[in-house]
Design an enzyme around this catalytic site. Structure first.
Site, PDB file in Angstrom:
ATOM      1  N   SER A 252      49.231  47.859  50.867  1.00  0.00           N
ATOM      2  CA  SER A 252      48.576  49.041  50.334  1.00  0.00           C
ATOM      3  C   SER A 252      48.275  48.954  48.844  1.00  0.00           C
ATOM      4  O   SER A 252      47.249  49.437  48.384  1.00  0.00           O
ATOM      5  CB  SER A 252      49.427  50.280  50.602  1.00  0.00           C
ATOM      6  N   HIS A 308      51.266  52.378  45.565  1.00  0.00           N
ATOM      7  CA  HIS A 308      49.860  52.780  45.601  1.00  0.00           C
ATOM      8  C   HIS A 308      49.315  52.965  44.196  1.00  0.00           C
ATOM      9  O   HIS A 308      48.193  52.557  43.892  1.00  0.00           O
ATOM     10  CB  HIS A 308      49.710  54.076  46.388  1.00  0.00           C
TER      11      HIS A 308
END
Length: 327
Positions: A252, A308
């Protein structure tokens, strides 16, 4: 998404199959965000080198045994009845060899040019496919390899890193246990990676992915080493594992870097949220970043907002350098 395992199951193959929230499920409405490959901005310049020697006359360069200065040739052959013929011969030889680089036959320095020219044979589609296949291979490796080996070498944690397993900064970004986690990341990588690769070239795309992976892992480590323990103490939360032992994995951070750079470059592009709702790209970018900040503040134990945000910071730096014409 960067997934956290606060409690390691004994049989990882039977881990929860419930789909987790994804930070993307998008497709492009138009292809106007894909400039022609002919306008790639990332290219390797061809460098030339020259060598001078103290024992040679000043302002004279030596290349493949031929003097490149006509004045010196005239001086050496002064008085020769065949001077015109000699000068003609020197001119012909210099034409053949003068433009060649003295460094071209030297093994050093040509390595980088050879590496870059070799990389130029790869296409954007080839790099995207290679990254996807690598993620799938590691996903399958979780099914056949020893679980302890995989946790030590394909998961990022403070304990793993301080134990000397620095390679997990990158390997964790190719690691997935849950199938839906893998699919959601690879869908995002395919669409947005193709866009970035066609704009800047396959080498830029690979560097961006790896940079997002490393920065995302660093953000993960910083959060679990310093922020998570203090939040846990303030909220008097009890966890079966200390934050330094909580492992994470997933692409991610890397995919977020690719996705958000594309959004920063083309903010007016229309994207489909959850494959259904059309929204401007910039609004989706704000939603993604805001949601990750909220995950950190709430202490989400399933999805790592810190990893993230590491990808988001990588995208912001890349965007700033693109705007300034620097790569």
């Amino acid at each position: 998404m960067q997934r956290l395992l606060s409690k390691i199951p004994k049989n990882l193959s039977n881990a929860s199959k419930n789909p987790s929230q994804t930070f993307l499920s998008l497709t492009s409405k138009t292809n106007q965000c894909h400039p022609s490959p002919q306008h790639q901005l990332f290219s390797a310049p061809h460098t030339t080198f020259s060598h001078s020697y103290s024992w040679m006359p000043q302002n004279v360069k030596y290349s493949h045994g031929v003097f490149s200065k006509q004045v010196l040739a005239n001086t050496l052959f002064k008085g020769d009845p065949n001077k015109a013929l000699v000068n003609r011969a020197v001119g012909i030889v210099r034409t053949q060899f003068g433009r060649r680089n003295f460094h071209s036959n030297f093994p050093f320095g040509s390595t980088r040019r050879g590496w870059r020219s070799g990389f130029g044979s790869f296409s954007t589609d080839g790099v995207v496919l290679g990254l996807i296949l690598t993620n799938v291979a590691v996903f399958l490796l979780w099914r056949v390899a020893d679980n302890r080996f995989m946790m030590r070498n394909f998961m990022i944690s403070v304990d793993n890193f301080t134990s000397g397993r620095v390679h997990t900064l990158i390997t964790a970004a190719f690691s997935h246990i849950d199938a839906w986690h893998l699919i959601s990341n690879m869908v995002g990588l395919y669409f947005f990676g193709t866009s970035i690769g066609r704009t800047f070239g396959p080498e830029f795309l690979l560097k961006l992915y790896l940079s997002g992976a490393v920065v995302g892992s660093v953000f993960y480590l910083v959060y679990h080493a310093f922020i998570a323990p203090s939040l846990q103490a303030q909220r008097r939360q009890y966890m079966s594992m200390h934050p330094s032992q909580v492992p994470g994995l997933g692409a991610s951070g890397a995919v977020n870097a690719v996705l958000l750079l594309d959004i920063f470059l083309f903010p007016k592009k229309t994207l489909y949220f959850d494959f259904i709702i059309p929204v401007p790209a910039i609004l989706l970018g704000i939603f993604i970043i805001g949601k990750d900040v909220l995950r950190i503040l709430e202490g989400d134990t399933q999805i790592s907002g810190s990893a993230h945000l590491g990808g988001a910071v990588t995208a912001a730096i890349a965007w700033a350098r693109v705007r300034r014409g620097r790569f």
